[in-house]
Each structure stands twice: as C-alpha cells, then as structure tokens.
Design an enzyme around this catalytic site. Sequence first.
Site, short mmCIF file in Angstrom:
data_model
loop_
_atom_site.label_atom_id
_atom_site.label_comp_id
_atom_site.label_asym_id
_atom_site.label_seq_id
_atom_site.Cartn_x
_atom_site.Cartn_y
_atom_site.Cartn_z
N GLU A 1 78.84 2.49 28.88
CA GLU A 1 79.37 3.07 30.12
C GLU A 1 80.30 2.10 30.85
OE1 GLU A 1 76.37 4.76 32.69
OE2 GLU A 1 76.07 6.49 31.38
N TYR B 1 61.59 24.65 65.25
CA TYR B 1 62.21 25.54 66.23
C TYR B 1 61.46 26.87 66.24
CZ TYR B 1 65.36 28.07 69.13
OH TYR B 1 65.87 28.79 70.18
N GLN C 1 58.30 45.94 57.81
CA GLN C 1 59.52 45.15 57.64
C GLN C 1 60.61 45.67 58.56
OE1 GLN C 1 59.77 42.39 55.93
NE2 GLN C 1 61.80 42.19 56.81
N ASN D 1 67.87 33.06 65.88
CA ASN D 1 68.97 34.02 65.85
C ASN D 1 70.19 33.36 65.19
OD1 ASN D 1 70.04 32.25 67.73
ND2 ASN D 1 69.48 33.53 69.48
N HIS E 1 61.21 44.54 62.24
CA HIS E 1 61.67 43.18 62.57
C HIS E 1 63.03 43.19 63.26
CE1 HIS E 1 58.79 40.25 61.34
NE2 HIS E 1 58.66 40.75 60.14
N SER F 1 65.31 39.17 57.48
CA SER F 1 64.09 39.35 56.69
C SER F 1 64.21 40.57 55.78
CB SER F 1 62.92 39.50 57.65
OG SER F 1 61.70 39.45 56.95
N GLN G 1 71.42 24.16 71.81
CA GLN G 1 71.17 22.85 72.44
C GLN G 1 69.87 22.21 71.95
OE1 GLN G 1 71.55 25.78 73.97
NE2 GLN G 1 70.02 26.12 75.56
N ASP H 1 51.98 37.33 56.49
CA ASP H 1 52.71 36.94 57.70
C ASP H 1 51.82 36.14 58.65
OD1 ASP H 1 55.02 38.16 56.89
OD2 ASP H 1 54.68 40.01 58.00
N HIS I 1 75.45 -4.35 34.95
CA HIS I 1 74.18 -3.69 34.67
C HIS I 1 73.54 -4.30 33.41
CE1 HIS I 1 75.53 -0.75 37.56
NE2 HIS I 1 74.45 -0.02 37.41
N GLU J 1 62.70 38.40 49.50
CA GLU J 1 61.88 37.46 50.25
C GLU J 1 60.40 37.84 50.09
OE1 GLU J 1 62.27 37.98 54.43
OE2 GLU J 1 61.29 36.08 54.95
N HIS J 2 60.08 39.10 50.40
CA HIS J 2 58.72 39.62 50.22
C HIS J 2 58.75 40.66 49.12
CE1 HIS J 2 59.02 38.58 54.60
NE2 HIS J 2 57.90 37.95 54.33
#
Lengths: 429, 429
Positions: free
Chosen positions: B410, B124, B255, B209, B258, B233, B186, B356, B415, B322-323
């Site tokens: 067991e 995506y 940063q 988003n 963003h 981020s 969708q 990036d 088995h 994250e960074h």
Amino acid sequence: METFLYPNKADWPTILARPTQSVDDLSPLVAEIFEKVGELGDEAIKGYTKTYDGADLSVFQVSQQELAQAEKAVPIALKSAIKLAKTNIEKFHSAQKTARVEVETMEGVQCWQEKRPIQKVGLYIPGGTAPLFSTILMLAIPAKQAGCDEIVLCSPPDKNGKLANEILYTAQLCGVTKIFKIGGIQAVAAMTLGTESIPKVYKIFGPGNQYVTVAKQWATKYGVAIDMPAGPSELLVVADQHANAAFVASDLLSQAEHGVDSQVILVATSEAIIAKVKDEINQQLKALPRREIATKAIANSRFILVENNEVALALINEYGPEHFIVCVKNEAFFIDNIVNAGSVFIGDYTPESVGDYASGTNHTLPTNGYAKQYSGVNLDSFMKSMTFQKLSSTGIQNIGPSVELMADAEGLQAHKNAVSLRLKQLDEA
Amino acid sequence: METFLYPNKADWPTILARPTQSVDDLSPLVAEIFEKVGELGDEAIKGYTKTYDGADLSVFQVSQQELAQAEKAVPIALKSAIKLAKTNIEKFHSAQKTARVEVETMEGVQCWQEKRPIQKVGLYIPGGTAPLFSTILMLAIPAKQAGCDEIVLCSPPDKNGKLANEILYTAQLCGVTKIFKIGGIQAVAAMTLGTESIPKVYKIFGPGNQYVTVAKQWATKYGVAIDMPAGPSELLVVADQHANAAFVASDLLSQAEHGVDSQVILVATSEAIIAKVKDEINQQLKALPRREIATKAIANSRFILVENNEVALALINEYGPEHFIVCVKNEAFFIDNIVNAGSVFIGDYTPESVGDYASGTNHTLPTNGYAKQYSGVNLDSFMKSMTFQKLSSTGIQNIGPSVELMADAEGLQAHKNAVSLRLKQLDEA
C-alpha cells in the site's frame, strides 16, 4: 512539534482542537453530479469518469476475465499475507455475532430482538497510487458475515480504465458481488440512486477524499445510511518513562505519513520521554519515502506533558482519539477507564499498523472526536436489529389495563380501543 | 381508502410511495436559531421560548419543588401503569447487554471489543395537548442502563411555563439527570452547542415536529449524532381470511389517529377480509374523539390484495414498515422471512399499542423505509463499541511479516517500519 507543559484544563480545547474543514463549497458540485446521475444514469457516469479519471469506459463492471488476470498477477507472498489478515478479521468479527435476545417480560408477553442483514451495501475504495486493499478486508468480510445479499464495490479506475490487481484480488476473495470501475462523487451518486448498471444500495461504507466525504453526506438526503462521518486520521499515544521511545516515534510517524492533515498527539507523564521521542522522530524521518508528507504532519503534532495518569486520561477522553496507543506501565488504568476512543493498542508490541492490517480488529474508525458517540465499523454495522412481540390472551389481560390507562393519559383513544376490543372479547368468551 | 387488486410488481413503488416532505425551506430559520443560541446562549433561549411557547422564563431547569409537586399530582393508577411499563422495558433492554467479545486471533494476538456508554445524551420530548411520557420511558430507561452520565431532557413548556406532571414524574422515575423547559429548534440548538444552563450533549434522541426534525439534522453538522432520521409514523398489517376484522380495523385506526400524514396499509391475501375491515373501520371511526384526524389518514390508506404470502412478503420487505402486524395463520413464514421492519406484532392479541407503551420493546422505530438500514432504538443506541488489542512478542512475530508485506504493497513505509523496528529488536534480543 508544539510542546505544552502541564497545560491548564481550560486550555485543553484549544490545544486539542482539530483543524476545521470547510467543505460547504463542494455542495454545488455534488448536487449537480447527483442530479445528472439521477437523470442520465450510466451516460452521466461515463462522462464524469472521462473527465475526472481520464478513462473512457462504456462498461463499468469488472469482468470475470479481469478478475482471473488479477488473481494471477498478485505475488504469492502478498496473497498469503492477505489471507492471514482475512482469517484474523473473520475470527474477530464472527465472534461479534449476537444471539437472539428473548424475554417473557410478563406472563404471556413474549418479546424478542433479532439482527437481520442490510440487504444491499456499497463499499467505496479510494484509488490513487497506493491501492487500499486492506479497507476491502475491513468492509467486505463483515458484510459477507452479516449476510448482505448484494455487496457492491466502487473504486476509481486509472487512465487505462483499470483497477489495481490487489483490489480485484481482495474483493473477489472476500465475496464482493459486483465491482465497478467508478470513483468520486459519481460513484456515491450511482450507489445512492442506482443506474442501468449500478445497483442502488441501502448503506454506503468506506473512506475517501473530501469529494467522497461530502457526497456520502449528500447521499443521506436520499435516505441512504453511511458508516460514519469522516475526518482526517489521527493517533494519540500516552507514554510514561518506561515507554520505548523508538517504538513510540515509529507509531507517530506511521500516522503522520497518511497525509499532511493527519493528527498526531503524544501525551506523556515524563518530560524525558518527550525529548527522546522527538530525537527518534528526527532520525526515523530521514529514512521514510513519504517524509515530505510526514514532516508536515509532524510539524503540526502536539506533545503534551501532564502531571499523572489521571490527568492524561481526562485529557484523552476529552479528545476522543481514533487510534489510542497505551505505552505506560499501568496499562490497566487506561484500558479500564478510557471511554472515548476508536481502537486501543496496548503495550510495546502493538503498533497501530497491526490493527490497520491484520490483528483482526476493524480499521474503519471514528475520527474527529466522533469516538464520543460512534462505534467503529463492526459486524453490527451491516445489520439492523428488529424487535418482535407476541402476546397470548393471558398476556393482553396482564398488560392491557395499563396500556389503556397510558393511552388515555396521552389522549390516544384509538390506541386504547385496540386493547379494549380484545379485552372485551376475552371477557365475553 | 384506495384498494389495489393484485397489482403488478412494477407498480409497487408507486402504490407504496410515501408522501415526499419538503423541509428545505426551514433551513434558514434553523440556521438562524442555531447561530443566535451559539452567540447569546440562555438569552437567545429566553427570547425564543417567549416567542414560540408564549412563556416568559428566566430559569429553564425544572426545580426539585416542581418535581415533588408533579409526583403528587399524577394519579396512583397511572403511576402503577407507568411502573409496570418501566419494569417490562427494563427487562427487555437489560437483556440486550452484550458481553465483552474476546478472541485470540493468532497466538499472541489478543483482540477484544467492549461497549462503553455515550457520556452525555439529550432527549427531546414533544409538548402539546397530549404529553408523550411514554417516549421518556423508551429513551431514558436504556440511557440509564447503558450508563450514560448525563441524561438531559428538553420539552416545550405551556404558556404558564409548566411541563405536564406525567412528563416530570416519568423523567424523574427513569433517572433523567436534568429537565429543561425548552422546546423546538432552540432546544436542539441548546443541546448541540451548550449554553450557560444547558449542557452540550453527544447524541440527541426523540421525536418531534418538522422543526425539530430539521433541527436534529442540522445538529449533525456540529458533530452531534442523532437516533435516526424521522418521518411520519406508519403501520402495515398483513391479514388472511382467518384474521379478526375488528382487531385489524382497531390497529389501523390507532395508527391513523397519530396524524393526518400517518401511513396505514393493509396487505391481504383474501378479498373478503378487506371488505370486512373496511366495514369495521367505518363503524369504529364514529366513536373516536380524534376521528377527524383518523378519517383523513384513513382516506390516504391503501388496501392491497395479493396472490399469496410470498407476494405479500416481497411487497412488505420492499416497503419496510415501521410497525408490522401479522394476522395470518402461517405466522412463522413472516416471522422468519421479514427483513425490513422496525417492530413486528404477532397474532390476535398483539395490537401495536402494547409495543407503544408496555410490552417491553422500544417504540422509537425507523419510519420512511429506514427499517432497511436502521435499527430501532435499543440499548446499543446509547453506547459505542470500542476495540482493543494487545500483542505479545510472539504475537508480533506471528503477524509482523504479513503486516510488513501489506504496508509495503500500500506504499506506507512508516507503517511497515513500526513493525520492522519491533521485529528487529526481538531478533537482536
């Protein structure tokens, strides 16, 4: 035992359909228990343990004394068997350790990848009549090898507030750091949220009934990772006329005894082998203590006759079995071309049970077709990979102009500026 | 810009708290769209694309002609930059390929692990004013290298029913097999359920988003895997008195641009560097086109003065950025001891923007503290590991008695029986 002869490809989805499980109705209960555990901590755990396990406990952690007693109580022969399994599992999982990956992608641009342990992990081990100590081997051994600092184990106590000796012995042997006598939804909630006595963990592993399964899904809402989504255990055997029918039947039955919802499928390129396997199943069933469960699971089993190995392979890849046993002359064809399976067992002398216990491979595997996108538990399940990069002044000069162009094209001027500032300083130097 | 001087460890959770996001109220909408797409397929997609993207499309797949036009439209310099990035990303990700792991755990017990591609993956890519073609590089390159058969890309069209030329060019360059002009919930529903024109995939990757984020979570209910849970981020820089304040400021700002919800943190062992960085930020902000967004994000930023590197490390590991940018003299201390971070950028000439776009590392990284338990996207994200085992008659004889004992303990007699049958046959032979 439903048999399908040369079914059309269009019918495969129906024939291979797993029973859908509706678990949505458990959500209100799970939500309530998570809320209470978050609010009241150990007090909530105490209440639920009394209600669901019938045990009145004020201390949940297993003591050193209990561990020492368990060590004495487990028979020596079983201890040796567990140790043999441990050695094999250790050998196979330690071989999975990957070296740091380091690449200078351009002159002055050094990039590397390293795996580091997940610091805190939680293992859930179901209770009940049969103590599943083998799952402790499968989870605690790689957790220890990965270098996890905190390895917490939760398992539901019996009415007397005890865990099985085999569970305590195996947990101790494999380096579990804290063992708690807590089960069900409340155990998963405790490891997710943390309480006065139970540490919060970052990832939860292990099998469980539908309550535990839904609780693990719920835990992900709180940022905790889980090993994989769960479903009933399943086995698919592919056999041709050379297969040993008695062996195949014994494997199908060992899957069937897990539970009435176990999925058992035989794909065969020979009609004769299907008939022989059915006969063997009916004979072997009689001698099984869990024959009631196995009979029900076998009733839902599917025997599918297909034209040849190619069709068999396509069908098996569409199904994506958790366990896949190959009992055909041309083993290599299936070994080389199977894409969707959790673990593959090859030849006459490789029943699923060797992998369940002691061959060295992990028995925590993707069910429900998840082999299409999930790995079984392995050493990496207890680590995460991180990347590093270090550029020299030459490096930023080599790569900088391209980064400026791309950042500009994405409309991110501050990204560009972080590079431009550095290039400018170097130009001026 | 909130500043904290030598905060108590007890206050760290509050200082490091990320804003909680409430997305539960999007669930009814997501549920409705999934249901409609499942029911009506392309017809539903058509309707939602008209409603949400303002585009009236009857064919969603991008044509060869559109691809050819896009190729011509992208400036040559940008194409070269994209190709340079592609080469670096390919070098770093192909180096991550792991060999088959093979171990004879005992004589006659052969176990091996192999990674095989996830056959169908979906990417995506968000739309909007700035076409995020860099994310295509980060997802399609490792997908192709892993050997995924079907690499589907969905991205929302503009009002004229078009995708950005950069997106089409990059997708084609990196081996995406099918590109669809579909966005939002969708698109995720289509890749999860499949429609007449959009194939169902096994795993969905990519940013988006809040609608896309919730839709990806929803997709997991249908058995589809996702790359990782998403959040805004974030960047954390550790700096000492040797750091270049202008460089640090430019990284914090890159940063901040963003989005207003971007997380920006500076941890420093020198009060002077904090002051200098603040000055630089105020100066650099003025020149930024996206200064409105950046100013809001910077307003929420935190500047934390700590006693020494040890305290800084503990705080950073608790946060799990994250960074993570390291601008201190003793780089090795942080490189060796950081456990929870997505990607680490080291020294004066390694701004976040190189990672990036073009250094070679992946920019799809765990946010929201998920670096504690999740890897960033890497080659393995597009594969799953499978295990294999083959025992010889010697193998089952070596391992069989232990498996019998453990299965018995067991309570799993079938088995045990699968092993006993084989041992008996060998004894009789």
